[in-house]
Structure formats: C-alpha cells, structure tokens
Design an enzyme around this catalytic site. Structure first.
Site, PDB file in Angstrom:
ATOM      1  N   SER A  92       0.832  -1.201   0.000  1.00  0.00           N
ATOM      2  CA  SER A  92       0.000   0.000   0.000  1.00  0.00           C
ATOM      3  C   SER A  92       0.874   1.261   0.000  1.00  0.00           C
ATOM      4  O   SER A  92       1.647   1.465  -0.935  1.00  0.00           O
ATOM      5  CB  SER A  92      -0.957  -0.042   1.192  1.00  0.00           C
ATOM      6  OG  SER A  92      -1.942   0.956   1.100  1.00  0.00           O
TER       7      SER A  92
ATOM      8  N   ASP B   8      -9.266  -5.840  -4.250  1.00  0.00           N
ATOM      9  CA  ASP B   8      -8.770  -4.679  -3.524  1.00  0.00           C
ATOM     10  C   ASP B   8      -9.753  -3.514  -3.650  1.00  0.00           C
ATOM     11  O   ASP B   8      -9.993  -3.014  -4.750  1.00  0.00           O
ATOM     12  CB  ASP B   8      -7.408  -4.264  -4.083  1.00  0.00           C
ATOM     13  CG  ASP B   8      -6.665  -3.284  -3.185  1.00  0.00           C
ATOM     14  OD1 ASP B   8      -7.332  -2.478  -2.502  1.00  0.00           O
ATOM     15  OD2 ASP B   8      -5.429  -3.322  -3.177  1.00  0.00           O
TER      16      ASP B   8
ATOM     17  N   HIS C 101      -7.181  -5.836  -0.107  1.00  0.00           N
ATOM     18  CA  HIS C 101      -6.077  -4.903   0.139  1.00  0.00           C
ATOM     19  C   HIS C 101      -5.273  -5.390   1.336  1.00  0.00           C
ATOM     20  O   HIS C 101      -5.453  -4.933   2.475  1.00  0.00           O
ATOM     21  CB  HIS C 101      -6.632  -3.502   0.397  1.00  0.00           C
ATOM     22  CG  HIS C 101      -5.579  -2.442   0.423  1.00  0.00           C
ATOM     23  ND1 HIS C 101      -4.923  -2.019  -0.717  1.00  0.00           N
ATOM     24  CD2 HIS C 101      -5.062  -1.717   1.451  1.00  0.00           C
ATOM     25  CE1 HIS C 101      -4.054  -1.070  -0.388  1.00  0.00           C
ATOM     26  NE2 HIS C 101      -4.114  -0.875   0.927  1.00  0.00           N
TER      27      HIS C 101
END
Length: 337
Positions: free
Chosen positions: A45, A132, A169
């Site tokens: 991320s 995600d 995610h």
C-alpha cells in the site's frame, strides 16, 4: 521515550495512544557485511509507493523493488487529492502514464534522482488483489506499465506482475487465518498465495533451499541514530531488523520492507515484522530484512502512519532530497551498503 514521541502521543486517540508507551531504548543499527549487489525493497500500500520511490531515488544502491497493492512512481504529484483519487480509487480516471514517465525522466536529467540507466538489469514485481477496494487494481496496472516504459532507458529491466490475486487490500501469507476478501488490521491473511515467496523469487532468483521457521534474530533499533541533520522524516523512535543466523558473520543481501498505513508497530504490534513471511524466506536466501517504522501525527497530517507518497514531509519527498529517502540512505550506509 523521546520528547518528540511524548508530544506526538499526547495528540493521538486513546486507542492509538496505548502503543506509545511501548517504546524502549534501542541500539543503533549494526554494521553488517551486506552484498551491495543484493539490495532490494518491498512494500504494501503506502509502503509500495515508498518502495518505488526508494527504488527510483536510490537506484544506484537498490537493485529491485516489489510493489504490493500500490501504484506508480510520482503518482500523486505532491497533491493529496490526487493521491486519494486517481492514485487509489482510479477516479475520475487512473493515473496517466505518459506524464509520469516524462516527469521521472526530467527528474533524472536534473539530477534529482540518479540516471535511469541505473535501473538496467533490476528486477521488479507488482502484486495486486482483484478484490482490492482501497487501491484499484487498475492503479497497479499503471505501475507495471510505468516500469515497462523505462526499459528503453534501462535495458534489461525485468518486470513481473500478478494483478488478479484472490484477495483484497492486504498481504497474502502462507499458513492459515485472516479474511481475504476485506481490508482488516493487521492487513495479513492466508489466501492460498505466499506473497513473501513470490517477492524473494522475483528479486533474488530461485530459492537455494526450502524455508523453515525463522531462526534468526529480530531486534529493535534506534531510528533516531540515523536521523541526520536533514529534514524531519516523521518516523517512529524504533524500527526492526531481522538478521538470519548466517548473516551475523558472513555476507548477505538486504531487503527493506515498508509496512502499509495503519500497519506500523504502534498500530499492530509486531504482526507485520513477524508474520508477513519475509523472515523465514530471509533465512533461506541469506538476506537481512530492515523494517523501518513510521509514526502517526496530525502536524504534519498523517494520522494513519502512512509513508510519505504525497508530500507531507516536503515537496521533494520522492527524490534524493526527500526526508524519508535521506533517512533510508543513511540507514543503508549504517548497515554497510
């Protein structure tokens, strides 16, 4: 606890504050025998954005990058609104590739990042979950095309990608546990895919031996010891270093692993540094793992302890002059790179 940490903790919510009292005095980074040809970065991320920034800005010292649930270098352009829009949700549109390539070439020409030829022969891996809902897979696809667009500048640059992972995610791990379809702290879940194995294979080649339980030493280190006189990097007082048994007295590679937002030690304890899967593979490959840690703050505005990929530490955040890039450069020097 430093005065800075005490002040920062006083500004945080009660839930976050609980982790602030855990800081203890930690030693400086040890000088190790690091093979300068086996240095790479990985991140999840915001950590993925930091990984590509480190790779581009320190390409004369870093030979590979793995981006998990992140996007291309320079995406936000110093604008938080762009970061939250195009660079995460791909709205109103995904990041435009050509301007990003033009920008990095201009930065290299001006000497703000090393010559792009330094990426020649480097290895890049981009991983993204199809489910995600934080960073759109289309953003990850632009990261792939960004690196492939640099092959003309850096012949031999190798780019691999998997953008359809059966997870959200997070970082997919070996073993069992976690919710693979949603983004939940500590953002680790066993989703039938060992991301750490894929990262090591892509960055360092085929495994010399099968991994077993990590047998090395995970230790805290004083991040302020490499603070320097440059701009404030807004990092926690302590980071983590994993040293495989064979790396205490022989030459090894180095992997710098950047956590994601809300995944720093104050938020998730040692979940990322112990359970992401990097340590067991580090033993197999002979690679030291550096786990730098950010800190949450409201001035500058970074309540989720993200790495700086939109400019909260200054306008030069993704160049050689960036506060966190300069900190990393000093940390590499301290380790012996």
């Amino acid at each position: 606890m430093s005065i800075r940490t005490a002040v920062s903790c006083a500004l945080l919510s009660a839930a976050t504050l609980a982790g602030c009292s855990s800081h203890a005095e930690a030693p400086a980074l040890p000088a190790l025998s690091i093979d300068a040809e086996r240095v790479a970065v990985v991140g999840l991320s915001s950590g993925a954005y930091m990984a590509t920034q480190a790779h581009i800005a320190l390409s004369d010292r870093i030979q590979g990058a793995a981006l998990i649930a992140g996007g291309p270098y320079g995406c936000a352009g110093g604008d938080l609104n762009v970061a939250l829009g195009a660079c995460m949700t791909a709205k109103p549109a995904p990041p435009a590739l050509d301007p990003l390539l033009s920008k990095v070439r201009a930065l290299a020409a001006a000497g703000n990042v090393p010559p792009l030829q330094g990426l020649a022969g480097d290895r890049v891996l981009v991983l993204h979950g199809a489910q995600d809902d934080k960073v759109a897979p289309t953003v990850g696809a632009v990261a792939v095309e960004f690196y492939r667009g640099l092959v003309a500048d850096a012949p031999g640059l190798q780019v691999e990608a998997t953008l359809d992972g059966a997870y959200g995610h997070l970082l997919s791990t070996a073993g069992e546990g976690g919710n693979c379809s949603s983004s939940e702290s500590p953002f680790l879940a066993a989703c039938g895919f060992d991301a750490a194995a894929a990262v090591f294979t892509a960055l360092y080649g085929a495994s010399p031996r099968a991994p077993v339980d990590a047998a090395g030493t995970l230790r805290k280190f004083d991040q302020n010891a490499v603070r320097g006189d440059g701009p404030e990097p807004n990092l926690a007082d302590s980071g983590y270093l994993y040293v495989p048994p064979q790396c205490a007295d022989s030459s090894c590679g180095l992997l710098v692993a950047f956590h994601g937002c809300k995944q720093n030690a104050d938020a998730v304890g040692e979940a990322f540094v112990r359970e992401a899967g990097f340590n067991r593979w580090a033993d197999a490959y002979g690679v030291v793992v550096l786990y730098p840690q950010t800190r949450a703050s409201f001035a500058p505005l970074n309540p989720n302890a993200c790495w700086d990929w939109w400019g909260y530490t200054g306008a030069d955040y993704d160049t050689r002059a960036g506060a966190q890039i300069q900190w990393l450069a000093r940390a590499l020097t301290a380790l012996g790179v």
